[in-house]
Design a protein around this motif. Structure first.
Motif, PDB file in Angstrom:
ATOM      1  N   GLY A 137       0.815  -1.197   0.000  1.00  0.00           N
ATOM      2  CA  GLY A 137       0.000   0.000   0.000  1.00  0.00           C
ATOM      3  C   GLY A 137       0.853   1.254   0.000  1.00  0.00           C
ATOM      4  N   ASN A 138       0.174   2.396  -0.059  1.00  0.00           N
ATOM      5  CA  ASN A 138       0.883   3.676  -0.071  1.00  0.00           C
ATOM      6  C   ASN A 138       1.280   4.132   1.323  1.00  0.00           C
ATOM      7  OD1 ASN A 138       0.696   4.245  -2.929  1.00  0.00           O
ATOM      8  ND2 ASN A 138      -1.500   4.524  -2.606  1.00  0.00           N
ATOM      9  N   PHE A 139       0.604   3.611   2.349  1.00  0.00           N
ATOM     10  CA  PHE A 139       0.827   4.078   3.711  1.00  0.00           C
ATOM     11  C   PHE A 139       1.400   2.966   4.584  1.00  0.00           C
ATOM     12  CE2 PHE A 139      -2.701   6.497   1.893  1.00  0.00           C
ATOM     13  CZ  PHE A 139      -2.209   7.789   2.028  1.00  0.00           C
ATOM     14  N   LEU A 142       6.655   9.897   1.520  1.00  0.00           N
ATOM     15  CA  LEU A 142       5.820   8.771   1.927  1.00  0.00           C
ATOM     16  C   LEU A 142       6.627   7.529   2.299  1.00  0.00           C
ATOM     17  CD1 LEU A 142       2.759   8.818  -0.517  1.00  0.00           C
ATOM     18  CD2 LEU A 142       2.688   8.929   1.978  1.00  0.00           C
ATOM     19  N   ASP A 143       7.787   7.372   1.700  1.00  0.00           N
ATOM     20  CA  ASP A 143       8.576   6.170   1.975  1.00  0.00           C
ATOM     21  C   ASP A 143       9.492   6.332   3.186  1.00  0.00           C
ATOM     22  OD1 ASP A 143      10.298   7.988   0.888  1.00  0.00           O
ATOM     23  OD2 ASP A 143      11.143   6.641  -0.626  1.00  0.00           O
ATOM     24  N   GLN A 144       9.345   7.442   3.916  1.00  0.00           N
ATOM     25  CA  GLN A 144      10.139   7.655   5.125  1.00  0.00           C
ATOM     26  C   GLN A 144       9.212   7.794   6.331  1.00  0.00           C
ATOM     27  OE1 GLN A 144      12.965  10.869   4.766  1.00  0.00           O
ATOM     28  NE2 GLN A 144      13.588  10.266   2.685  1.00  0.00           N
ATOM     29  N   GLU A 145       9.670   7.284   7.479  1.00  0.00           N
ATOM     30  CA  GLU A 145       8.860   7.368   8.691  1.00  0.00           C
ATOM     31  C   GLU A 145       8.872   8.792   9.237  1.00  0.00           C
ATOM     32  OE1 GLU A 145       6.295   6.688  10.208  1.00  0.00           O
ATOM     33  OE2 GLU A 145       6.791   4.637  10.833  1.00  0.00           O
ATOM     34  N   VAL A 146       7.778   9.168   9.887  1.00  0.00           N
ATOM     35  CA  VAL A 146       7.659  10.522  10.423  1.00  0.00           C
ATOM     36  C   VAL A 146       8.116  10.549  11.878  1.00  0.00           C
ATOM     37  CG1 VAL A 146       5.773  11.103   8.879  1.00  0.00           C
ATOM     38  CG2 VAL A 146       5.263  10.096  11.107  1.00  0.00           C
TER      39      VAL A 146
END
Length: 278
Positions: free
Chosen positions: A22-24, A69-73
């Motif tokens: 998925g995207n998320f 999106l591919d990095q954690e916040v």
């Protein structure tokens, strides 16, 4: 030789099935999943239209638009919903454009993530089902019954015989195209008359039954759309994007032009506002 995708083992040794991702992920996914109960409540109450701006605002209060999106916040800002508010006036033109592009991309993805799970939480038939059925209804009038020669020439048991004789006649006699249908009908009628009585009666009954089925299907397709009350209209409005967006995307793919559908609805009550949807 085609290669098979091998299942990878998870941390506990359990094989993981290969499949689309998925995207998320991570905290983003955690946030969306935590809002599913609220989403299903809004769907049941037909109030998702006003909920999307709320969920988008909360999403950006926990997740910085600057983080891909591919990095954690940042977990602290995520837990505290303390992502700094960056108003456009304080941003450079480059950052302002980047922020706009990111939100324009991610907000629809968030909405799609929820709507893709709608059927799992609230199974129901779409309010658009009858309308979509109307789009494919016949437009040529009530189906006419074929005469027996027409039925015979397309019947799976006799079509090959008629075609063979027709091809032979056309080649031998050099019959012009304008006479082809007439000749084919003549051949089919001749062969039909050569059949025994039992076969003729069977074919006549089959032709009658086929016509009745065609008329029944035609009448069913022409039944009018059911009246839709205000609640039903709100539900249809909620589902409109899912219905129309693939069509608009197709227009863009074929023409290179981006299309936008705009609609308006007068107030239902004197105290209410005019509804505009883009």
């Amino acid at each position: 030789m085609a290669k098979k995708k091998m299942a990878q083992a998870a941390g506990d040794g359990t094989p993981k099935r290969p499949g689309p991702r998925g995207n998320f992920h991570g905290l983003r996914l955690k946030f969306l999943e935590s809002k599913l109960p609220t989403f299903f409540d809004k769907v049941s109450a037909r109030k998702t239209h006003n909920w999307w701006p709320v969920i988008h605002a909360e999403y950006w209060s926990r997740i910085s638009w600057r983080v891909p999106l591919d990095q954690e916040v940042d977990s602290t800002m995520f837990d505290d919903a303390s992502v700094p508010i960056e108003i456009d006036e304080d941003l450079s033109e480059e950052d302002k454009q980047m922020k706009t592009e990111v939100m324009k991309k991610v907000n629809p993805m968030v909405k799609t993530w929820f709507t893709n799970r709608k059927s799992k939480g609230v199974p129901k038939t779409s309010v658009w089902s009858t309308f979509l059925k109307q789009l494919v209804q016949p437009t040529g009038g009530v189906p006419k019954k074929r005469n027996i020669a027409q039925y015979y020439m397309v019947h799976t048991d006799y079509k090959a015989k008629v075609d063979t004789e027709f091809d032979h006649r056309v080649e031998e006699e050099d019959i012009p195209p304008s006479e082809h249908l007439k000749i084919r009908s003549y051949i089919a009628k001749k062969f039909f008359l050569q059949e025994d009585k039992e076969t003729k009666e069977r074919l006549e009954k089959e032709n009658d039954l086929t016509h009745k089925k065609m008329v029944a299907a035609y009448e069913a397709a022409w039944k009018g759309l059911p009246p839709i009350n205000p609640d039903g209209q709100d539900e249809a409005l909620e589902e409109l994007e899912e219905l129309v967006q693939p069509l608009l995307d197709g227009f863009e793919a074929y023409t290179g032009v981006r299309f936008v559908l705009t609609g308006g609805r007068p107030p239902r009550q004197e105290s209410s506002k005019y509804t505009v949807v883009v």
